[in-house]
Design an enzyme around this catalytic site. Structure first.
Site, mmCIF file in Angstrom:
data_model
loop_
_atom_site.group_PDB
_atom_site.id
_atom_site.type_symbol
_atom_site.label_atom_id
_atom_site.label_comp_id
_atom_site.label_asym_id
_atom_site.label_seq_id
_atom_site.Cartn_x
_atom_site.Cartn_y
_atom_site.Cartn_z
ATOM 1 N N SER A 236 0.825 -1.209 0.000
ATOM 2 C CA SER A 236 0.000 0.000 0.000
ATOM 3 C C SER A 236 0.864 1.267 0.000
ATOM 4 O O SER A 236 2.042 1.239 0.369
ATOM 5 C CB SER A 236 -0.903 -0.003 1.231
ATOM 6 O OG SER A 236 -0.105 0.063 2.389
ATOM 7 N N CYS A 291 -3.435 -4.672 -8.041
ATOM 8 C CA CYS A 291 -2.966 -3.286 -8.141
ATOM 9 C C CYS A 291 -3.219 -2.731 -9.525
ATOM 10 O O CYS A 291 -3.212 -1.527 -9.723
ATOM 11 C CB CYS A 291 -1.487 -3.220 -7.822
ATOM 12 S SG CYS A 291 -0.508 -4.120 -9.017
ATOM 13 N N GLU A 391 -8.138 4.294 -2.864
ATOM 14 C CA GLU A 391 -8.071 2.979 -3.508
ATOM 15 C C GLU A 391 -9.031 2.055 -2.749
ATOM 16 O O GLU A 391 -8.872 1.868 -1.541
ATOM 17 C CB GLU A 391 -6.635 2.439 -3.416
ATOM 18 C CG GLU A 391 -6.459 1.088 -4.083
ATOM 19 C CD GLU A 391 -5.054 0.523 -3.931
ATOM 20 O OE1 GLU A 391 -4.437 0.692 -2.854
ATOM 21 O OE2 GLU A 391 -4.580 -0.121 -4.880
HETATM 22 P P1 NAD Z 1 0.315 -3.544 2.922
HETATM 23 O O1 NAD Z 1 1.015 -2.279 2.647
HETATM 24 O O2 NAD Z 1 -0.655 -3.601 4.026
HETATM 25 O O3 NAD Z 1 1.398 -4.708 3.245
HETATM 26 C C1 NAD Z 1 2.521 -4.880 2.415
HETATM 27 C C2 NAD Z 1 3.664 -5.457 3.268
HETATM 28 O O4 NAD Z 1 4.024 -4.496 4.269
HETATM 29 C C3 NAD Z 1 3.281 -6.734 4.003
HETATM 30 O O5 NAD Z 1 4.376 -7.620 3.958
HETATM 31 C C4 NAD Z 1 3.004 -6.247 5.420
HETATM 32 O O6 NAD Z 1 3.269 -7.211 6.401
HETATM 33 C C5 NAD Z 1 3.944 -5.074 5.568
HETATM 34 N N1 NAD Z 1 3.418 -4.052 6.484
HETATM 35 C C6 NAD Z 1 2.114 -3.840 6.829
HETATM 36 N N2 NAD Z 1 2.021 -2.779 7.671
HETATM 37 C C7 NAD Z 1 3.271 -2.325 7.853
HETATM 38 C C8 NAD Z 1 3.819 -1.237 8.599
HETATM 39 N N3 NAD Z 1 3.051 -0.427 9.329
HETATM 40 N N4 NAD Z 1 5.152 -1.041 8.549
HETATM 41 C C9 NAD Z 1 5.940 -1.833 7.807
HETATM 42 N N5 NAD Z 1 5.476 -2.886 7.081
HETATM 43 C C10 NAD Z 1 4.164 -3.126 7.102
HETATM 44 O O7 NAD Z 1 -0.339 -4.012 1.526
HETATM 45 P P2 NAD Z 1 -1.341 -5.214 1.266
HETATM 46 O O8 NAD Z 1 -2.661 -4.887 1.855
HETATM 47 O O9 NAD Z 1 -0.681 -6.503 1.638
HETATM 48 O O10 NAD Z 1 -1.433 -5.170 -0.333
HETATM 49 C C11 NAD Z 1 -2.362 -4.385 -1.037
HETATM 50 C C12 NAD Z 1 -1.742 -3.094 -1.502
HETATM 51 O O11 NAD Z 1 -0.600 -3.354 -2.305
HETATM 52 C C13 NAD Z 1 -2.665 -2.273 -2.404
HETATM 53 O O12 NAD Z 1 -2.528 -0.926 -2.080
HETATM 54 C C14 NAD Z 1 -2.140 -2.548 -3.797
HETATM 55 O O13 NAD Z 1 -2.422 -1.541 -4.751
HETATM 56 C C15 NAD Z 1 -0.680 -2.636 -3.533
HETATM 57 N N6 NAD Z 1 0.001 -3.362 -4.577
HETATM 58 C C16 NAD Z 1 0.742 -2.630 -5.455
HETATM 59 C C17 NAD Z 1 1.392 -3.271 -6.496
HETATM 60 C C18 NAD Z 1 2.187 -2.483 -7.493
HETATM 61 O O14 NAD Z 1 2.930 -3.087 -8.242
HETATM 62 N N7 NAD Z 1 2.049 -1.173 -7.543
HETATM 63 C C19 NAD Z 1 1.296 -4.665 -6.633
HETATM 64 C C20 NAD Z 1 0.529 -5.379 -5.695
HETATM 65 C C21 NAD Z 1 -0.111 -4.712 -4.660
#
Ligand code: NAD
Length: 507
Positions: A236, A291, A391
């Site tokens: 995210s 995404c 989003e």
């Molecule tokens: P997220 O940001 O919640 O988690 C991503 C990773 O970060 C996970 O491994 C999680 O454990 C870790 N994380 C969570 N909170 C954290 C914090 N406070 N500090 C540090 N690390 C932390 O994302 P998600 O919900 O797993 O995935 C969905 C999001 O990812 C959507 O916003 C989507 O658009 C995005 N996404 C983007 C792409 C791209 O290529 N642009 C591809 C796939 C997903």
């Protein structure tokens, strides 16, 4: 492949991979890995202790000393074996993925397959990692560049592609001679662990790939660790921005692929049936948790009359558990995610968007506890509404309208995100203007989800990305290597020089 050991009375524990061993964590903090269609607890995942994170980085650091000098062909051979193993175990990986993530089996296979393509591309590291050579840049002087690995690299992956995104990360990093620590999403860690087993079976030496689990604490420890050279994050925008700032402050190379709001611009001359199918598939597939999902359809001119056809098509989609035959989309990843999506739909209604199709009260027979939301369509969406500014990451389509292509391009360019966009038209001239003027990193012409194949790179832009270089393709070879440029002169035995040269020129 072995499955995690089942302990009586408790769900199986997810292991970590440290220095070639699948080890049980000593953590006191464990989270359930839940099947989003049934709420069955499939396993428990540990949040690694600081010592375990430290051990993973230390193993990677030690392994780097020998792995960086392992011949290119030997590294490529591990990838050749890995691609064969992933292919062989495709169905099993897809079943695990579907069970823990919720997507349909067919889509789960797609998730694995798009990652497998990166492994295939990693096999050509011999040509990807070539340097350059110029002979006689001055008298008897040659200059050449080397692409050397950079050290211990870290990957932090999201829940929505638990096979593809870890496979965007570690194969290209290690095939370039780096070692790796992966921190997969805690919501679906079983799939990355299966991939790790295969990578070990393919012959990766101990310590070259390590996996620790966890959340904020593990991520922050990795991003600030003095022995980590680079961090690749996908997730995210909020977390990505934090990761980028923290890792940059600690001197790491960083790439962060983040959130999105992808617009499809539909011109009135578009091939109607093809376009409606593409819009519906790309918006609601994977329950909108991609995404690159289309989340906004911008209908231009007379295409505005297509709303009833869109709604009719979306109504035909079958929502069911991912393992059920004929399912088009499955549940959302968690109860929290479902509540968030329902809240945003509520906001849309409150802010005056027209709810053309309402998926809120959907019940799926046999899976009454599942995190389901049915396809939902809003029309009359305006740029200030929350359903447009945020989003949603769920099966929700926002329909907007524009009087002309120019107006549509201006709308898309005003949105801060820049992950993907598409135009639907039969006019080459309109498509060409769109691709030229649109300020979004990945563009499709009559292609709804324009995720590039691995010979290119994933090139989301603006608010969807931080860092210069994207995952996979040529850009990631640059990300995972450091260019060293050597200027060399060799003297013939007994040669004499013209004297001392106090200028900076080479003669
Ligand atoms: P997220 O940001 O919640 O988690 C991503 C990773 O970060 C996970 O491994 C999680 O454990 C870790 N994380 C969570 N909170 C954290 C914090 N406070 N500090 C540090 N690390 C932390 O994302 P998600 O919900 O797993 O995935 C969905 C999001 O990812 C959507 O916003 C989507 O658009 C995005 N996404 C983007 C792409 C791209 O290529 N642009 C591809 C796939 C997903």
């Amino acid at each position: 492949m072995s499955t995690p050991a089942v302990q009586t009375g408790r769900p199986p524990s997810v292991k970590m991979l440290i220095n070639g061993q699948f080890v049980e964590s000593k953590s006191r903090e464990w989270h359930d890995v839940v099947n989003p269609a049934t709420q069955e607890v499939l396993a428990q995942v540990p949040f690694a202790t600081p010592e375990e994170v430290e051990a993973a980085v230390a193993a990677a650091k030690t392994a780097y000393k020998t792995w960086r000098n392992t011949p290119i062909a030997a590294r490529a051979r591990v990838m050749l074996k890995l691609q064969a193993l992933v292919r062989e175990h495709m169905s099993r990986i897809a079943e695990t993925l579907s069970a823990e993530q919720g997507k349909t089996l067919a889509d789960a296979e797609g998730d694995v397959f798009r990652g497998l393509e990166v492994v295939e591309h990693a096999c050509s590291v011999g040509s990807l990692q070539l340097g350059e050579f110029a002979e006689n840049v001055a008298g008897g002087v040659d200059t050449y560049s080397l692409r050397q690995p950079i050290g211990v690299c870290v990957g932090i992956s999201p829940f929505n592609f638990p096979a593809m995104i870890p496979l965007w990360m570690f194969p290209m990093a290690v095939v370039c001679g780096n070692t790796f620590v992966l921190k997969p999403s805690e919501q679906d860690p079983l799939t990355p662990m299966l991939l790790a087993e295969l990578a070990q079976a393919a012959g990766l030496p101990p310590g070259v790939l390590n996996i620790v689990h966890g959340g904020k604490q593990s991520v922050e420890a990795l991003c600030s660790h003095p022995d980590v050279a680079a961090v690749s994050f996908v997730g995210s925008t909020a977390v990505g921005t934090h990761v980028h700032d923290l890792a940059s402050r600690h001197g790491k190379r960083v790439q962060c692929m983040m959130g999105a709001k992808n617009h499809a611009v539909v011109m009135p001359d578009a091939s109607k049936e093809q376009t409606l199918n593409a819009l519906v598939g790309a918006t609601f597939g994977a329950a909108g948790q991609r995404c690159m999902a289309i989340s906004v359809a911008v209908l231009v001119g007379e295409a505005r009359a297509w709303i009833p056809d869109l709604v009719a098509k979306a109504r035909t989609l079958k929502v069911n558990a991912g393992c059920e035959k004929g399912a088009d989309l499955g549940p959302l990843i968690s109860k929290t995610a479902r509540q968030r999506v329902l809240g945003l739909i509520e906001d849309g209604v409150r802010e005056g968007a027209r709810l053309e199709l309402d998926g809120r009260d959907l019940k799926v027979g046999g899976y009454e506890k599942g995190n389901f939301v049915g396809p939902t369509i809003f029309s009359g969406v305006t740029p200030s509404m929350k359903i447009y500014t945020q989003e949603i990451f769920g099966p929700v389509m926002c329909i907007m309208s524009a009087a002309s292509l120019d107006e549509a391009i201006a709308l898309v360019n005003r949105n801060p995100f820049g992950n993907g966009t598409g135009i639907f038209t039969q006019s080459g001239a309109a498509a060409r203007r769109f691709q030229n003027e649109i300020d979004v990193g990945q563009v499709g012409s009559n292609v709804p989800i324009p995720v590039p194949v691995p010979y290119f790179s994933f090139t989301g832009s603006r608010g969807s990305k931080l860092g210069d270089l994207g995952p996979y393709g040529k850009q990631v070879v640059q990300f995972y290597t450091q260019t060293k440029t050597v200027t060399a002169r060799w003297f013939e035995d007994g040669a004499t020089t013209a004297g001392v040269n106090t200028t900076i020129s080479l003669k």
